[in-house]
Motif scaffolding. Sequence first.
Motif, short mmCIF file in Angstrom:
data_model
loop_
_atom_site.label_atom_id
_atom_site.label_comp_id
_atom_site.label_asym_id
_atom_site.label_seq_id
_atom_site.Cartn_x
_atom_site.Cartn_y
_atom_site.Cartn_z
N ARG A 172 0.81 -1.23 0.00
CA ARG A 172 0.00 0.00 0.00
C ARG A 172 0.83 1.27 0.00
N GLY A 173 2.14 1.14 -0.14
CA GLY A 173 2.98 2.32 -0.17
C GLY A 173 3.64 2.59 1.17
N LEU A 174 4.01 3.83 1.40
CA LEU A 174 4.76 4.24 2.59
C LEU A 174 3.80 4.60 3.71
N PRO A 175 3.78 3.84 4.82
CA PRO A 175 2.86 4.15 5.92
C PRO A 175 3.20 5.48 6.59
N ASN A 176 2.18 6.24 6.94
CA ASN A 176 2.40 7.51 7.66
C ASN A 176 3.17 7.29 8.96
N VAL A 177 2.84 6.20 9.65
CA VAL A 177 3.45 5.96 10.94
C VAL A 177 4.93 5.62 10.80
N LEU A 178 5.33 5.06 9.66
CA LEU A 178 6.75 4.78 9.43
C LEU A 178 7.52 6.08 9.22
N ILE A 179 6.91 7.05 8.58
CA ILE A 179 7.53 8.37 8.42
C ILE A 179 7.74 9.01 9.79
N LEU A 180 6.71 8.94 10.65
CA LEU A 180 6.82 9.47 12.01
C LEU A 180 7.91 8.76 12.78
N LEU A 181 7.95 7.44 12.70
CA LEU A 181 8.94 6.67 13.44
C LEU A 181 10.35 6.97 12.95
N ALA A 182 10.53 7.09 11.65
CA ALA A 182 11.85 7.40 11.10
C ALA A 182 12.33 8.77 11.58
N ALA A 183 11.42 9.74 11.62
CA ALA A 183 11.79 11.08 12.09
C ALA A 183 12.21 11.04 13.55
N LEU A 184 11.48 10.28 14.38
CA LEU A 184 11.82 10.18 15.80
C LEU A 184 13.16 9.48 15.99
N ILE A 185 13.41 8.43 15.23
CA ILE A 185 14.69 7.71 15.34
C ILE A 185 15.85 8.64 14.99
N LEU A 186 15.71 9.39 13.90
CA LEU A 186 16.76 10.30 13.48
C LEU A 186 17.01 11.39 14.52
N ILE A 187 15.93 11.99 15.02
CA ILE A 187 16.05 13.07 15.99
C ILE A 187 16.70 12.58 17.28
N TYR A 188 16.23 11.46 17.79
CA TYR A 188 16.73 10.99 19.09
C TYR A 188 18.11 10.33 18.98
N THR A 189 18.47 9.83 17.80
CA THR A 189 19.85 9.38 17.61
C THR A 189 20.80 10.56 17.68
N LEU A 190 20.41 11.66 17.05
CA LEU A 190 21.23 12.87 17.13
C LEU A 190 21.28 13.43 18.55
N VAL A 191 20.14 13.42 19.23
CA VAL A 191 20.10 13.95 20.60
C VAL A 191 21.00 13.15 21.53
N THR A 192 20.95 11.83 21.44
CA THR A 192 21.72 10.99 22.36
C THR A 192 23.20 10.95 22.02
N GLN A 193 23.55 11.10 20.74
CA GLN A 193 24.94 10.94 20.33
C GLN A 193 25.68 12.25 20.08
N LYS A 194 24.95 13.33 19.82
CA LYS A 194 25.62 14.56 19.37
C LYS A 194 25.35 15.78 20.26
N THR A 195 24.57 15.66 21.31
CA THR A 195 24.23 16.83 22.13
C THR A 195 24.78 16.70 23.54
N VAL A 196 24.86 17.84 24.21
CA VAL A 196 25.32 17.85 25.61
C VAL A 196 24.38 17.05 26.48
#
Length: 391
Positions: free
Chosen positions: A234-258
Amino acid sequence: MTGIADVRELVTRNLRQSGIFIAFIAIVVLFSLLNPNFLSPGNLTNIVLQYSYILILAIGMVIVIIAGHIDLSVGSLVALTGAVSATVVIANGNPWWMGVLAAMVVGLLAGAWQGFWVAFVGIPAFIVTLAGMLVFRGLTYEVLDNISLSPFGGSYYLIANGFQNGLFGGPGYDVFTLVVFAIAVVGYAISQFRARQAKIAYQQAVEAFPLFILKIVLVAAVVMWFAYQLAQSRGLPNVLILLAALILIYTLVTQKTVFGRHVYAIGGNLSAAQLSGVKVRKVNFFIFVNIGFLASIAGIVYSSRSNGAQPGAGNMFELDAIAACFIGGAAVTGGVGRVTGAMIGGLIMAVMSNGMQLMGVDQSAQQVVKGLVLLLAVAFDVYNKRRAGTR
């Protein structure tokens, strides 16, 4: 001798980090052999839709665990935020976005409430969140008046059940899905290359370049195969877009921020973190505010997926999220763990649940298997620590 020791340490570390990926691939292969429908486009899409909220919870839970805490209340908070959203949208007839905002506000307030008791009063997180589990569940029954509310319908329903497809057309499959995943693969390859160059600049050991290229190619092949399966369904699920954004943001937060470095410092050695000037109370407070927020996101996704709110929603979700983190490599003692590891751990739980359901395995047997997998994952972590301590 030093070079040989560096290579041996590199190989050992890579095997330890790659063990979770090898286990995941082995489980996928096993279930695909036992049931041909396991890797079908429709079933892969269902796995994404059915377990996305557990993965969202695992993102927040791994940060809590890294800091040396635990949160037992997220399942009840998922139920409460979904109930609030349903009351706003279904019972009172307000627009869908007002339900989303109301759920997020409740999640933030609940996180701040628990963070206050943990960070500023000094009550252990286990006790605070155990109390929160009871309080939030009771509030859920009060908000819903012990009945279920449904359906949401409309835009709210599409949060977890909608798809992005047909934007670029495609002969029997969705080209847009393939393009999005291809961009993600390119981004991954660039980030890995930069990380490798940084290690070389600091004279750290890295794998041989052919092995590095092979790893990129294998990851790209798996990701694009998965994308093609989604594109055929059925294509790209909306929830997968949300999950990918959260993974990217929190990976950066945990690895690259104070903030991320302070979380690891608190979990690794609390006394050293305090002596280094880390504002432990402030960091602990926002750790629980953050997981309250992510629990509200999971509550929104779950209520959208089920198209309603139920008093018993979210039951045992906290245990699934905790299991995902420990299976994904988080340490029981704190200070160790990654968002990506928690995601792999969550996918292992999702794949096992889905595979056993397709095979018709009883729910009781599924719980036994999950419990044993969790126990083995923690035992493996303890074994690695003891082995490292004897060197």
